[in-house]
Write an enzyme that holds these catalytic residues in place. Structure first.
Site, PDB file in Angstrom:
ATOM      1  N   GLU A   1      17.843  12.610  35.753  1.00  0.00           N
ATOM      2  CA  GLU A   1      17.994  11.979  37.069  1.00  0.00           C
ATOM      3  C   GLU A   1      17.061  12.643  38.049  1.00  0.00           C
ATOM      4  O   GLU A   1      16.832  13.852  37.977  1.00  0.00           O
ATOM      5  CB  GLU A   1      19.452  12.115  37.533  1.00  0.00           C
ATOM      6  CG  GLU A   1      19.793  11.406  38.820  1.00  0.00           C
ATOM      7  CD  GLU A   1      19.698  12.295  40.074  1.00  0.00           C
ATOM      8  OE1 GLU A   1      19.898  11.765  41.184  1.00  0.00           O
ATOM      9  OE2 GLU A   1      19.434  13.512  39.927  1.00  0.00           O
TER      10      GLU A   1
ATOM     11  N   HIS B   1      15.285  15.921  46.770  1.00  0.00           N
ATOM     12  CA  HIS B   1      16.609  15.370  47.068  1.00  0.00           C
ATOM     13  C   HIS B   1      16.831  15.104  48.545  1.00  0.00           C
ATOM     14  O   HIS B   1      17.239  14.019  48.941  1.00  0.00           O
ATOM     15  CB  HIS B   1      17.722  16.287  46.551  1.00  0.00           C
ATOM     16  CG  HIS B   1      19.085  15.765  46.868  1.00  0.00           C
ATOM     17  ND1 HIS B   1      19.772  16.102  48.022  1.00  0.00           N
ATOM     18  CD2 HIS B   1      19.875  14.890  46.199  1.00  0.00           C
ATOM     19  CE1 HIS B   1      20.927  15.463  48.043  1.00  0.00           C
ATOM     20  NE2 HIS B   1      21.019  14.733  46.953  1.00  0.00           N
TER      21      HIS B   1
ATOM     22  N   ASP C   1      15.247  12.100  42.361  1.00  0.00           N
ATOM     23  CA  ASP C   1      15.378  11.474  43.683  1.00  0.00           C
ATOM     24  C   ASP C   1      14.001  11.202  44.278  1.00  0.00           C
ATOM     25  O   ASP C   1      13.118  12.056  44.198  1.00  0.00           O
ATOM     26  CB  ASP C   1      16.142  12.411  44.628  1.00  0.00           C
ATOM     27  CG  ASP C   1      17.455  12.884  44.034  1.00  0.00           C
ATOM     28  OD1 ASP C   1      18.400  12.092  44.028  1.00  0.00           O
ATOM     29  OD2 ASP C   1      17.534  14.040  43.572  1.00  0.00           O
TER      30      ASP C   1
ATOM     31  N   HIS D   1      20.670  16.461  35.864  1.00  0.00           N
ATOM     32  CA  HIS D   1      20.698  16.142  37.285  1.00  0.00           C
ATOM     33  C   HIS D   1      19.601  16.890  38.046  1.00  0.00           C
ATOM     34  O   HIS D   1      19.595  18.116  38.075  1.00  0.00           O
ATOM     35  CB  HIS D   1      22.084  16.533  37.823  1.00  0.00           C
ATOM     36  CG  HIS D   1      22.321  16.215  39.246  1.00  0.00           C
ATOM     37  ND1 HIS D   1      22.583  17.183  40.189  1.00  0.00           N
ATOM     38  CD2 HIS D   1      22.366  15.031  39.906  1.00  0.00           C
ATOM     39  CE1 HIS D   1      22.790  16.613  41.364  1.00  0.00           C
ATOM     40  NE2 HIS D   1      22.652  15.312  41.221  1.00  0.00           N
ATOM     41  N   ARG D   2      18.642  16.134  38.604  1.00  0.00           N
ATOM     42  CA  ARG D   2      17.458  16.721  39.264  1.00  0.00           C
ATOM     43  C   ARG D   2      16.673  17.603  38.292  1.00  0.00           C
ATOM     44  O   ARG D   2      16.113  18.630  38.676  1.00  0.00           O
ATOM     45  CB  ARG D   2      17.852  17.503  40.521  1.00  0.00           C
ATOM     46  CG  ARG D   2      18.728  16.726  41.490  1.00  0.00           C
ATOM     47  CD  ARG D   2      19.141  17.546  42.703  1.00  0.00           C
ATOM     48  NE  ARG D   2      20.281  16.940  43.384  1.00  0.00           N
ATOM     49  CZ  ARG D   2      20.970  17.471  44.372  1.00  0.00           C
ATOM     50  NH1 ARG D   2      20.617  18.661  44.837  1.00  0.00           N
ATOM     51  NH2 ARG D   2      21.991  16.844  44.923  1.00  0.00           N
TER      52      ARG D   2
ATOM     53  N   ASP E   1      23.996  19.694  36.229  1.00  0.00           N
ATOM     54  CA  ASP E   1      22.927  20.657  36.516  1.00  0.00           C
ATOM     55  C   ASP E   1      22.669  21.558  35.315  1.00  0.00           C
ATOM     56  O   ASP E   1      21.656  22.267  35.274  1.00  0.00           O
ATOM     57  CB  ASP E   1      23.307  21.542  37.713  1.00  0.00           C
ATOM     58  CG  ASP E   1      23.506  20.754  38.996  1.00  0.00           C
ATOM     59  OD1 ASP E   1      22.900  19.677  39.133  1.00  0.00           O
ATOM     60  OD2 ASP E   1      24.270  21.209  39.867  1.00  0.00           O
TER      61      ASP E   1
ATOM     62  N   GLU F   1      16.693   7.634  41.664  1.00  0.00           N
ATOM     63  CA  GLU F   1      17.517   7.335  42.838  1.00  0.00           C
ATOM     64  C   GLU F   1      16.633   7.076  44.053  1.00  0.00           C
ATOM     65  O   GLU F   1      15.826   7.915  44.437  1.00  0.00           O
ATOM     66  CB  GLU F   1      18.492   8.473  43.142  1.00  0.00           C
ATOM     67  CG  GLU F   1      19.375   8.144  44.336  1.00  0.00           C
ATOM     68  CD  GLU F   1      20.371   9.229  44.717  1.00  0.00           C
ATOM     69  OE1 GLU F   1      20.843   9.213  45.871  1.00  0.00           O
ATOM     70  OE2 GLU F   1      20.659  10.101  43.861  1.00  0.00           O
TER      71      GLU F   1
ATOM     72  N   LYS G   1      16.227   7.160  47.739  1.00  0.00           N
ATOM     73  CA  LYS G   1      16.907   7.914  48.803  1.00  0.00           C
ATOM     74  C   LYS G   1      16.695   7.240  50.163  1.00  0.00           C
ATOM     75  O   LYS G   1      16.234   7.861  51.118  1.00  0.00           O
ATOM     76  CB  LYS G   1      16.395   9.353  48.819  1.00  0.00           C
ATOM     77  CG  LYS G   1      16.678  10.117  47.538  1.00  0.00           C
ATOM     78  CD  LYS G   1      18.162  10.315  47.285  1.00  0.00           C
ATOM     79  CE  LYS G   1      18.769  11.302  48.269  1.00  0.00           C
ATOM     80  NZ  LYS G   1      20.181  11.602  47.937  1.00  0.00           N
TER      81      LYS G   1
END
Length: 241
Positions: A33, A48, A35, A6-7, A228, A108, A110
């Site tokens: 992943e 993000h 953003d 995640h990120r 994370d 993603e 945003k």
């Protein structure tokens, strides 16, 4: 149950930075992943928040700053002095980290706060130019953006993001249409998840950082988690698969 970083590996590195993505790229996990926002001068950057206040030494919204203005700030020292002077990466730079790996890439959009004009088309161009359409899922809380993206690129997987408990998640996803559902952890523990899985939905859950939550989701049968701490979760899932 598959793992997405995640990120990037954001529990151990500053989120959405090249070091976080390099760390994720070295792990034998399923995916990553990230953003994407649009700068004032139309560049795709990976961050993000709508503003740079939390994760940089600067202030202001991404949409009001050019790439050069964004890059005048440090995006690593908020996390640790070890990462001082880390820059905000472009989408192209992040995708190149994974160009020669097998990782599935969740991009993603945003656009759920600011409706960035042309964001989806620019992201599509980057995906196509690198030839990674079969390794990408495009997600968003902006379900209109997902509908438009799927119209433009029916060959690319898309996913709806939701933090809500939906009455019939499977039917709603088909209506958009979306290939998968990405559900916030508390909502994912409700009966809508089991019902959607029984009907054939692909379900991935965010953000899962505790082993007990991963265990519960593993038992429910969700397809993947975003975490994370990908290395920690990789070790747990390796023992339970």
């Amino acid at each position: 149950m598959k793992i997405y970083a995640h990120r990037g590996s954001s529990g151990t590195h500053p989120e959405n930075t090249i070091p976080a993505f390099n760390a994720a790229a070295k792990l034998p996990i399923f995916g990553v992943e990230l953003d994407v926002h649009l700068t004032k001068d139309g560049e795709l950057v990976v961050i993000h928040d709508e503003s740079i206040d939390r994760t940089s030494t600067g202030t202001g919204n991404v949409k009001d700053l050019t790439l050069a203005e964004l890059r005048a700030h440090d995006y690593g020292s908020w996390f640790s002095s070890e990462f001082a002077n880390e820059s905000i990466p472009t989408l192209k730079e992040v995708l190149h980290v994974f160009k020669d790996t097998s990782h599935h890439i969740n991009i993603e959009l945003k656009s759920d706060i600011f409706p960035y004009e042309g964001l989806g088309n620019k992201v599509l161009h980057e995906i196509e130019s690198l030839g990674i359409a079969d390794r990408v899922v495009v997600s968003s809380f902006d379900h209109e953006a997902i509908r438009e993206f799927k119209k433009s690129a029916p060959h690319i997987e898309v996913a709806l993001l939701t933090m809500e408990v939906l009455v019939d998640a499977y039917d709603y996803a088909r209506f958009i249409p979306s290939d998968a559902l990405h559900i916030f952890l508390p909502a994912a523990m409700r009966k809508m998840t089991k019902e959607a899985l029984l009907k054939g939905s692909i379900i991935r859950v965010f953000t899962v950082n505790e082993i007990e939550h991963a265990q519960a989701l593993h038992e429910i049968g969700v397809h993947a988690i975003f975490t994370d701490y990908p290395e920690k979760m990789m070790n747990f899932i390796g023992q339970h698969n």
